[in-house]
Design a protein around this motif. Structure first.
Motif, PDB file in Angstrom:
ATOM      1  N   SER A  31      -3.421  20.206  12.094  1.00  0.00           N
ATOM      2  CA  SER A  31      -4.173  19.182  11.277  1.00  0.00           C
ATOM      3  C   SER A  31      -4.760  18.199  12.236  1.00  0.00           C
ATOM      4  O   SER A  31      -4.207  17.536  13.110  1.00  0.00           O
ATOM      5  CB  SER A  31      -3.018  18.459  10.541  1.00  0.00           C
ATOM      6  N   SER A  32      -6.226  18.072  11.860  1.00  0.00           N
ATOM      7  CA  SER A  32      -7.014  17.190  12.782  1.00  0.00           C
ATOM      8  C   SER A  32      -7.031  15.817  11.892  1.00  0.00           C
ATOM      9  O   SER A  32      -6.677  15.756  10.796  1.00  0.00           O
ATOM     10  CB  SER A  32      -8.143  17.760  12.821  1.00  0.00           C
ATOM     11  N   SER A  33      -7.645  14.839  12.558  1.00  0.00           N
ATOM     12  CA  SER A  33      -7.923  13.608  11.901  1.00  0.00           C
ATOM     13  C   SER A  33      -8.827  13.630  10.765  1.00  0.00           C
ATOM     14  O   SER A  33      -8.705  12.836   9.933  1.00  0.00           O
ATOM     15  CB  SER A  33      -8.474  12.640  13.097  1.00  0.00           C
ATOM     16  N   GLU A  34      -9.800  14.576  10.942  1.00  0.00           N
ATOM     17  CA  GLU A  34     -10.678  15.060   9.745  1.00  0.00           C
ATOM     18  C   GLU A  34      -9.949  15.247   8.595  1.00  0.00           C
ATOM     19  O   GLU A  34     -10.461  14.875   7.439  1.00  0.00           O
ATOM     20  CB  GLU A  34     -11.781  16.039  10.072  1.00  0.00           C
ATOM     21  N   ILE A  35      -8.917  15.875   8.629  1.00  0.00           N
ATOM     22  CA  ILE A  35      -8.003  16.283   7.574  1.00  0.00           C
ATOM     23  C   ILE A  35      -7.051  15.246   7.217  1.00  0.00           C
ATOM     24  O   ILE A  35      -7.342  14.633   6.139  1.00  0.00           O
ATOM     25  CB  ILE A  35      -7.233  17.580   7.820  1.00  0.00           C
ATOM     26  N   TRP A  36      -6.143  14.685   7.966  1.00  0.00           N
ATOM     27  CA  TRP A  36      -5.339  13.638   7.366  1.00  0.00           C
ATOM     28  C   TRP A  36      -5.532  12.464   7.193  1.00  0.00           C
ATOM     29  O   TRP A  36      -5.072  11.706   6.304  1.00  0.00           O
ATOM     30  CB  TRP A  36      -3.904  14.095   8.336  1.00  0.00           C
ATOM     31  N   ILE A  37      -6.098  11.843   8.264  1.00  0.00           N
ATOM     32  CA  ILE A  37      -6.871  10.366   8.053  1.00  0.00           C
ATOM     33  C   ILE A  37      -7.884  10.255   6.907  1.00  0.00           C
ATOM     34  O   ILE A  37      -7.667   9.332   6.291  1.00  0.00           O
ATOM     35  CB  ILE A  37      -7.349   9.671   9.388  1.00  0.00           C
ATOM     36  N   ARG A  38      -8.694  11.124   7.126  1.00  0.00           N
ATOM     37  CA  ARG A  38      -9.921  11.230   6.034  1.00  0.00           C
ATOM     38  C   ARG A  38      -9.106  11.143   4.714  1.00  0.00           C
ATOM     39  O   ARG A  38      -9.722  10.637   3.613  1.00  0.00           O
ATOM     40  CB  ARG A  38     -10.815  12.168   6.242  1.00  0.00           C
ATOM     41  N   LYS A  39      -7.999  12.096   4.322  1.00  0.00           N
ATOM     42  CA  LYS A  39      -7.630  12.245   3.218  1.00  0.00           C
ATOM     43  C   LYS A  39      -6.877  10.919   2.582  1.00  0.00           C
ATOM     44  O   LYS A  39      -6.781  10.459   1.440  1.00  0.00           O
ATOM     45  CB  LYS A  39      -6.347  13.424   3.166  1.00  0.00           C
ATOM     46  N   GLU A  40      -6.273  10.202   3.541  1.00  0.00           N
ATOM     47  CA  GLU A  40      -5.730   8.994   3.309  1.00  0.00           C
ATOM     48  C   GLU A  40      -6.631   7.863   2.970  1.00  0.00           C
ATOM     49  O   GLU A  40      -6.387   7.051   2.041  1.00  0.00           O
ATOM     50  CB  GLU A  40      -4.895   8.265   4.459  1.00  0.00           C
ATOM     51  N   MET A  41      -7.861   7.851   3.530  1.00  0.00           N
ATOM     52  CA  MET A  41      -8.965   6.916   3.472  1.00  0.00           C
ATOM     53  C   MET A  41      -9.546   7.041   1.952  1.00  0.00           C
ATOM     54  O   MET A  41     -10.240   5.914   1.445  1.00  0.00           O
ATOM     55  CB  MET A  41     -10.092   6.928   4.516  1.00  0.00           C
ATOM     56  N   LYS A  42      -9.385   8.083   1.284  1.00  0.00           N
ATOM     57  CA  LYS A  42      -9.747   8.370  -0.015  1.00  0.00           C
ATOM     58  C   LYS A  42      -9.051   7.781  -1.205  1.00  0.00           C
ATOM     59  O   LYS A  42      -9.385   7.743  -2.256  1.00  0.00           O
ATOM     60  CB  LYS A  42     -10.223   9.882  -0.152  1.00  0.00           C
ATOM     61  N   LYS A  43      -7.858   7.253  -0.857  1.00  0.00           N
ATOM     62  CA  LYS A  43      -7.094   6.868  -1.749  1.00  0.00           C
ATOM     63  C   LYS A  43      -7.549   5.228  -2.221  1.00  0.00           C
ATOM     64  O   LYS A  43      -6.436   4.296  -2.029  1.00  0.00           O
ATOM     65  CB  LYS A  43      -5.540   6.594  -1.303  1.00  0.00           C
ATOM     66  N   GLU A  44      -8.418   5.298  -2.998  1.00  0.00           N
ATOM     67  CA  GLU A  44      -9.011   3.890  -3.533  1.00  0.00           C
ATOM     68  C   GLU A  44      -7.808   3.514  -4.466  1.00  0.00           C
ATOM     69  O   GLU A  44      -7.766   2.427  -4.884  1.00  0.00           O
ATOM     70  CB  GLU A  44     -10.118   4.093  -4.204  1.00  0.00           C
ATOM     71  N   TYR A  45      -7.251   4.383  -5.209  1.00  0.00           N
ATOM     72  CA  TYR A  45      -6.283   3.990  -6.337  1.00  0.00           C
ATOM     73  C   TYR A  45      -4.987   3.005  -5.619  1.00  0.00           C
ATOM     74  O   TYR A  45      -4.347   2.217  -6.222  1.00  0.00           O
ATOM     75  CB  TYR A  45      -5.521   5.209  -6.927  1.00  0.00           C
ATOM     76  N   ALA A  46      -4.912   3.279  -4.218  1.00  0.00           N
ATOM     77  CA  ALA A  46      -3.729   2.476  -3.465  1.00  0.00           C
ATOM     78  C   ALA A  46      -4.113   0.981  -3.669  1.00  0.00           C
ATOM     79  O   ALA A  46      -3.390   0.191  -3.978  1.00  0.00           O
ATOM     80  CB  ALA A  46      -3.666   2.834  -2.340  1.00  0.00           C
ATOM     81  N   LEU A  97       0.786  -1.275   0.097  1.00  0.00           N
ATOM     82  CA  LEU A  97      -0.189  -0.242  -0.110  1.00  0.00           C
ATOM     83  C   LEU A  97       0.815   1.258   0.007  1.00  0.00           C
ATOM     84  O   LEU A  97       0.568   2.318  -0.772  1.00  0.00           O
ATOM     85  CB  LEU A  97      -0.897   0.225   1.322  1.00  0.00           C
ATOM     86  N   ARG A  98       2.088   1.255   0.697  1.00  0.00           N
ATOM     87  CA  ARG A  98       3.025   2.537   0.647  1.00  0.00           C
ATOM     88  C   ARG A  98       3.420   2.748  -0.610  1.00  0.00           C
ATOM     89  O   ARG A  98       3.370   3.865  -0.944  1.00  0.00           O
ATOM     90  CB  ARG A  98       4.085   2.117   1.653  1.00  0.00           C
ATOM     91  N   GLN A  99       3.636   1.521  -1.353  1.00  0.00           N
ATOM     92  CA  GLN A  99       4.163   1.752  -2.820  1.00  0.00           C
ATOM     93  C   GLN A  99       2.923   2.635  -3.549  1.00  0.00           C
ATOM     94  O   GLN A  99       3.184   3.203  -4.649  1.00  0.00           O
ATOM     95  CB  GLN A  99       4.523   0.677  -3.379  1.00  0.00           C
ATOM     96  N   GLY A 100       1.672   2.183  -3.204  1.00  0.00           N
ATOM     97  CA  GLY A 100       0.827   2.993  -3.847  1.00  0.00           C
ATOM     98  C   GLY A 100       0.185   4.277  -3.369  1.00  0.00           C
ATOM     99  O   GLY A 100      -0.662   4.851  -3.742  1.00  0.00           O
ATOM    100  N   GLY A 101       0.963   4.662  -2.387  1.00  0.00           N
ATOM    101  CA  GLY A 101       0.692   6.138  -1.974  1.00  0.00           C
ATOM    102  C   GLY A 101      -0.375   6.048  -0.864  1.00  0.00           C
ATOM    103  O   GLY A 101      -0.669   7.352  -0.611  1.00  0.00           O
ATOM    104  N   TYR A 102      -0.595   4.877  -0.130  1.00  0.00           N
ATOM    105  CA  TYR A 102      -1.230   5.085   0.976  1.00  0.00           C
ATOM    106  C   TYR A 102      -0.407   4.725   2.203  1.00  0.00           C
ATOM    107  O   TYR A 102       0.122   3.652   2.504  1.00  0.00           O
ATOM    108  CB  TYR A 102      -2.255   3.688   0.875  1.00  0.00           C
ATOM    109  N   PHE A 103      -0.240   5.940   2.845  1.00  0.00           N
ATOM    110  CA  PHE A 103       0.771   5.834   3.984  1.00  0.00           C
ATOM    111  C   PHE A 103       0.279   6.709   5.083  1.00  0.00           C
ATOM    112  O   PHE A 103       0.482   7.763   5.513  1.00  0.00           O
ATOM    113  CB  PHE A 103       2.138   6.489   3.432  1.00  0.00           C
ATOM    114  N   PRO A 104      -0.893   6.099   5.982  1.00  0.00           N
ATOM    115  CA  PRO A 104      -1.369   6.781   6.724  1.00  0.00           C
ATOM    116  C   PRO A 104      -0.634   7.603   7.890  1.00  0.00           C
ATOM    117  O   PRO A 104      -0.818   8.352   8.666  1.00  0.00           O
ATOM    118  CB  PRO A 104      -2.459   5.784   7.597  1.00  0.00           C
TER     119      PRO A 104
END
Length: 414
Positions: free
Chosen positions: A205-220, A187-194
């Protein structure tokens, strides 16, 4: 003073600072077939900028993270180029069973369970070298010469970088290292690096910003499936693939979209033990990368650990419960295991898992598990100590904060 060594380190660091991630060596065929390549590139480049702009990262830390991002992107490009050139990897189906996935929160016994489940000779769990060393072409587990070459390359990289080897040895006391590794590496190679936002210099930066942003990476997960199919093309297991990562919790619906036959194992542990253990692990990891004299990095890591656990629990509750707040019993592809029961009778828990999912149990597997337990006693790679108080928490706060989760998965009635 080793002037030559210091100069080499400075030269390497300068090269990494000046290096820019690029896609010049990604073939047009790969770009056309895997359009998400640009999403991965933008994500990894944004991480690189975070590293460059964070003044609290040490010289060693900056060197390590920039090198890591460069390796992740190079491996990603190698895989996409290979997959585009060898489309036959998509013609071979994944096993109809599974994958079997350990996806409990971090620090809940997932590593122990993962290694025991991997003792099944009919399953396959990705090796660390499968995912991180000469990733293409993929090689079968039976290719002893190729496997040894990869191990030699890995060991030589440790001998070249003594500081990295020392840090990994220290980390082993918190999180033991084994030949198999969780597929978070893919997943890290695919850009998913929570956890990479730990490097961000954004204090607000709140969890609403950084974690939610990571969770949207369906391409990973698009990339994850390509990678697993690549491994499957040369080493398809007789029964099922075995995977593990706590970060799958953030994207379970996406994961199931790619792997609809997945069998999920969720491990649960007292959260007043999970949270300080998680904080302790990440602080240990940060020791070599951040300025120890600066409390900002330490406080940020603790804050992000809390945000991460909050979101993990929220995702589990949303995924597992029905509208009345009770566990949705219609989801038969999930097995729950508590840390306490796992530690009391690890082989018994594995037996329950295999019975629940109707997987084939063998004497060879049981003997392999018993051998693994004898050879890997708890604490073999070091002892890990921690407490709630050292991170400013208390048990009452934890009990109140996660009361619904505790009642559903950790009460004595379950």
């Amino acid at each position: 003073m080793n002037t030559r060594s210091d100069q080499t380190t400075k030269d390497d660091s300068t090269k990494l600072n000046d290096a820019v991630l690029h896609e010049d060596d990604l073939t047009e065929q790969a770009k056309n077939q895997f359009s998400y390549h640009s999403d991965i590139f933008r994500t990894l480049e944004s991480y690189r900028q975070s590293v460059l702009h964070n003044v609290h990262i040490t010289h060693l830390g900056r060197n390590f993270f920039l090198s890591e991002l460069d390796i992740l992107h190079r491996n990603c490009k190698h895989v996409l180029n290979y997959a585009a050139e060898h489309n036959e990897i998509f013609n071979k189906n994944l096993p109809t069973i599974g994958p079997l996935v350990v996806c409990g929160p971090a620090r809940t016994g997932t590593t122990l369970l993962y290694n025991l489940l991997a003792c099944d000779p009919n399953c396959r769990a990705p090796l660390y070298t499968d995912m991180n060393v000469e990733v293409v072409p993929p090689i079968a587990r039976s290719d002893s010469i190729g496997q040894k070459r990869r191990i030699d390359i890995l060991n030589s990289s440790y001998s070249y970088n003594e500081q990295l080897y020392k840090l990994l040895t220290q980390l082993a006391a918190h999180h033991a290292h084994f030949d198999i590794e969780e597929d978070y590496v893919i997943l890290r190679q695919g850009g998913y690096f929570p956890m990479f936002p730990l490097l961000s210099d954004d204090e607000d930066s709140s969890s609403e910003i950084w974690i939610r942003k990571e969770m949207k990476k369906e391409y990973a997960y698009d990339y994850h499936e390509v990678f697993l199919r690549m491994l499957n093309s040369v080493d398809m297991p007789k029964s099922h693939w075995l995977l593990k990562s706590p970060f799958h919790i953030f994207s379970l619906n996406t994961f199931l979209h790619h792997y609809p036959n997945a069998l999920l194992i969720m491990t649960h542990r007292r959260l007043d033990e999970v949270l300080p253990s998680w904080c302790s692990l990440l602080l240990a990891a940060g020791d070599g990368y951040f300025d120890k004299s600066n409390s900002i990095s330490r406080n940020r890591i603790i804050k992000r650990c809390c945000q991460c656990l909050d979101t993990e629990v929220e995702c589990i509750m949303k995924f597992r419960t029905s509208e009345n707040g009770k566990v949705d019993q219609s989801k038969k592809n999930i097995f729950d295991a508590t840390y306490d029961n796992l530690m009391k009778d690890p082989i018994g828990i594995v037996h329950q898992i295999y019975h629940y999912f109707n997987l084939h149990w063998s004497n060879d597997m049981e003997m392999a598990m018993r051998k693994w337990i004898l050879e890997n006693p708890q604490g073999k790679q070091g002892r890990h100590t921690y407490s709630l108080a050292e991170f400013g928490f208390n048990q009452e706060d934890i009990s109140t904060r996660y009361v619904d989760y505790i009642n559903l998965f950790l009460s004595s009635n379950n």
